[in-house]
Design an enzyme around this catalytic site. Structure first.
Site, PDB file in Angstrom:
ATOM      1  N   CYS A   1     -90.522 -51.668  24.703  1.00 49.10           N
ATOM      2  CA  CYS A   1     -90.651 -52.903  23.923  1.00 49.10           C
ATOM      3  C   CYS A   1     -89.338 -53.694  23.957  1.00 49.10           C
ATOM      4  CB  CYS A   1     -91.028 -52.575  22.480  1.00 49.10           C
ATOM      5  SG  CYS A   1     -89.732 -51.689  21.574  1.00 49.10           S
TER       6      CYS A   1
ATOM      7  N   CYS B   1     -86.453 -51.940  22.341  1.00 49.54           N
ATOM      8  CA  CYS B   1     -85.965 -50.826  23.161  1.00 49.54           C
ATOM      9  C   CYS B   1     -85.059 -51.349  24.274  1.00 49.54           C
ATOM     10  CB  CYS B   1     -87.137 -50.042  23.747  1.00 49.54           C
ATOM     11  SG  CYS B   1     -88.212 -49.306  22.498  1.00 49.54           S
TER      12      CYS B   1
END
Length: 76
Positions: free
Chosen positions: A10, A13
């Site tokens: 994501c 991340c």
């Protein structure tokens, strides 16, 4: 030193990976930085929320993006 970024890929991340890379570069140390995107591998660390940062097998943070200063504290 081995640093793992746990997360499914994501935006948070990816940002965490960038922050860790920058902190390592600024600190001038050698570290192997890897992404762990396999959910079973993430859960093996007992992490339920991502992103998370693991330094030499020790979970340092989970569920939020660390600051560069946080990362430097963990690696220096």
């Amino acid at each position: 030193m081995k640093i793992e970024i746990l997360g499914t890929g994501c935006a948070k991340c990816k940002k965490t990976f960038e922050v860790v890379e920058k902190a390592v570069k600024e600190a001038g140390i050698e570290a192997e930085i890897t992404k762990v995107e396999d959910i079973n591998s993430v859960m093996d660390y007992g992490v339920m929320v991502t992103p998370a940062v693991v330094v030499d097998g020790d979970v340092k943070i989970a569920g939020k993006i660390p600051s560069i200063d946080d990362v430097k504290e963990w690696i220096l």
